[in-house]
Write an enzyme that holds these catalytic residues in place. Structure first.
Site, PDB file in Angstrom:
ATOM      1  N   THR A   1       0.821  -1.219   0.000  1.00 31.38           N
ATOM      2  CA  THR A   1       0.000   0.000   0.000  1.00 31.38           C
ATOM      3  C   THR A   1       0.851   1.263   0.000  1.00 31.38           C
ATOM      4  O   THR A   1       0.465   2.280  -0.572  1.00 31.38           O
ATOM      5  CB  THR A   1      -0.940  -0.025   1.235  1.00 31.38           C
ATOM      6  OG1 THR A   1      -1.806  -1.143   1.087  1.00 31.38           O
ATOM      7  CG2 THR A   1      -1.776   1.230   1.358  1.00 31.38           C
TER       8      THR A   1
ATOM      9  N   SER B   1       1.765  -7.372  -0.874  1.00 35.89           N
ATOM     10  CA  SER B   1       2.485  -8.381  -0.079  1.00 35.89           C
ATOM     11  C   SER B   1       1.829  -9.763  -0.042  1.00 35.89           C
ATOM     12  O   SER B   1       2.519 -10.742   0.239  1.00 35.89           O
ATOM     13  CB  SER B   1       2.809  -7.864   1.316  1.00 35.89           C
ATOM     14  OG  SER B   1       1.683  -7.864   2.143  1.00 35.89           O
TER      15      SER B   1
ATOM     16  N   THR C   1       1.863  -4.534   4.155  1.00 37.73           N
ATOM     17  CA  THR C   1       1.775  -4.883   5.577  1.00 37.73           C
ATOM     18  C   THR C   1       1.188  -6.275   5.836  1.00 37.73           C
ATOM     19  O   THR C   1       1.380  -6.829   6.909  1.00 37.73           O
ATOM     20  CB  THR C   1       0.928  -3.839   6.332  1.00 37.73           C
ATOM     21  OG1 THR C   1      -0.368  -3.789   5.726  1.00 37.73           O
ATOM     22  CG2 THR C   1       1.583  -2.475   6.297  1.00 37.73           C
ATOM     23  N   ASP C   2       0.470  -6.839   4.846  1.00 34.13           N
ATOM     24  CA  ASP C   2      -0.201  -8.125   5.103  1.00 34.13           C
ATOM     25  C   ASP C   2       0.774  -9.237   5.481  1.00 34.13           C
ATOM     26  O   ASP C   2       0.481 -10.065   6.342  1.00 34.13           O
ATOM     27  CB  ASP C   2      -1.011  -8.569   3.871  1.00 34.13           C
ATOM     28  CG  ASP C   2      -2.224  -7.680   3.616  1.00 34.13           C
ATOM     29  OD1 ASP C   2      -2.562  -6.864   4.488  1.00 34.13           O
ATOM     30  OD2 ASP C   2      -2.823  -7.804   2.532  1.00 34.13           O
TER      31      ASP C   2
HETATM   32  N1  LIG Z   1      -1.299  -1.984   3.970  1.00 32.36           N
HETATM   33  C1  LIG Z   1      -0.871  -2.847   3.051  1.00 32.36           C
HETATM   34  O1  LIG Z   1       0.237  -2.736   2.589  1.00 32.36           O
HETATM   35  C2  LIG Z   1      -1.803  -3.962   2.682  1.00 32.36           C
HETATM   36  C3  LIG Z   1      -1.639  -4.508   1.267  1.00 32.36           C
HETATM   37  N2  LIG Z   1      -2.737  -5.392   0.973  1.00 32.36           N
HETATM   38  C4  LIG Z   1      -0.334  -5.293   1.127  1.00 32.36           C
HETATM   39  O2  LIG Z   1       0.021  -6.011   2.017  1.00 32.36           O
HETATM   40  O3  LIG Z   1       0.276  -5.203   0.095  1.00 32.36           O
END
Ligand SMILES: NC(=O)C[C@H](N)C(=O)O
Length: 324
Positions: free
Chosen positions: A12, A54, A86-87
């Site tokens: 993200t 991710s 973050t995932d």
């Molecule tokens: N906040 C994020 O980065 C979530 C995103 N879906 C990822 O992990 O790529």
């Protein structure tokens, strides 16, 4: 002057929202326009290693990132910052923690709000991660995760909220430091775990969550010669429903390492209960109890240990605690 290598991998932090509010990676990475506010104090070198959400990160990509950071150690950089979705950030962070030698500070960050959303946290997290990576105290603490002004150990940190910017938490222990207005403060030092300098990586390590009334089906489905290990997120202090036991025994009979953690958010797994399916019986069967890691991190640790060619006994010692 400090030289910091910034490696972007996507997530993200590198995405933007459209008018409908859908968040997607664009043709251009918004981080490429980042203007550092560190002036002459910090020289930044930036590279896009990949640009993927991710959930698309694999152990193979984690290894690729590790190999890029290995190279950086010979390029005169003082620290490395990785931006990541973050995932699965906690899994990549822990993989790097287990496989990188501890010469350079390595800090991972991401964002919960994309680049063009109001209150976007990406640039702030990037700046605080760079600030942390350029602090001499950041070395020798293992890989660090910096999000929302907190510094966490890669070993314990986990994503706890789907959308809130204060999502990264360290259950049971808390963060090891913070990034304050006047600089980086560490209030706890950590010893690194054993480092495994692996050259290749296996993917065939599975993670299964236990639930009330669970039967043998999921365990039976992975009882294959290609399976290299299983982590079970067990109930409470480390117990399983009785109907799973023959299938777990079958995996052990096939010499497949079976590691157990608790599905509880806080606390550790222990062989406390002596009823059918209780921890005492599971330990006697040969299930390895892993203390202090959540399921996804225990899986990364088992996967790294298997990839390093450890014997069953070595794996049992390696995976038994977060500190080994
Ligand atoms: N906040 C994020 O980065 C979530 C995103 N879906 C990822 O992990 O790529």
């Amino acid at each position: 002057m400090k030289k910091i290598l910034v490696l972007h991998t996507g997530g993200t932090i590198a995405m933007s929202a459209d008018e409908a509010g859908n968040v997607t990676p664009g043709a251009e990475n918004p981080l490429d326009n980042y203007q550092s506010s560190f002036g002459a104090d910090i020289e930044l070198e930036t590279e896009d290693v990949f640009n993927v959400p991710s959930p698309h990160i694999t152990p193979e990509r984690m290894l690729q990132l590790k190999q890029r950071i290995d190279k950086a150690a010979h390029e005169g950089v003082d620290g490395v910052v990785v931006t990541h979705g973050t995932d699965t950030l906690e899994e990549t962070a822990y993989f790097l923690d287990l496989t990188l030698p501890n010469e350079l500070p390595v800090v991972i960050t991401g964002a919960m709000r994309s680049a063009n959303e109001i209150g976007s946290d990406g640039l702030h997290n990037l700046e605080t991660a760079i600030q942390t990576a350029s602090t001499p105290d950041a070395a020798e603490k293992g890989v660090l995760v910096v999000m929302n002004d907190e510094i966490h150990s890669a070993r314990y940190v986990t994503k706890t909220h789907t959308t809130n910017v204060a999502t990264f938490r360290t259950p049971t222990f808390g963060p090891i430091g913070l990034v304050a207005n006047k600089g980086v403060v560490f209030f706890e030092s950590l010893l690194r775990s054993t480092v495994c300098p692996i050259q290749s990586v296996t993917d065939n390590v599975f993670l299964i969550k236990a639930y009330a009334g669970m039967g043998p089906e999921l365990f039976d489905a992975i009882a294959q010669p290609t399976t290299h290990g299983v982590v079970i997120e067990a109930l409470g202090a480390g117990n399983l429903p009785p109907a799973t036991l023959p299938a777990v025994q079958k995996l052990l009979d096939m010499q497949i390492p079976v590691v157990l953690v608790s599905r509880c958010f806080n606390g550790i797994a222990q062989d406390v209960y002596a009823y059918e399916g209780g921890g005492v019986q599971l330990k006697q069967m040969g299930v390895i109890f892993c203390q202090g890691l959540n399921g996804q991190k225990a899986r990364i640790k088992l996967l790294v240990g298997v990839s390093a060619g450890m014997s069953t006994d070595e794996l049992a010692r390696f995976v038994a605690t977060a500190n080994s």
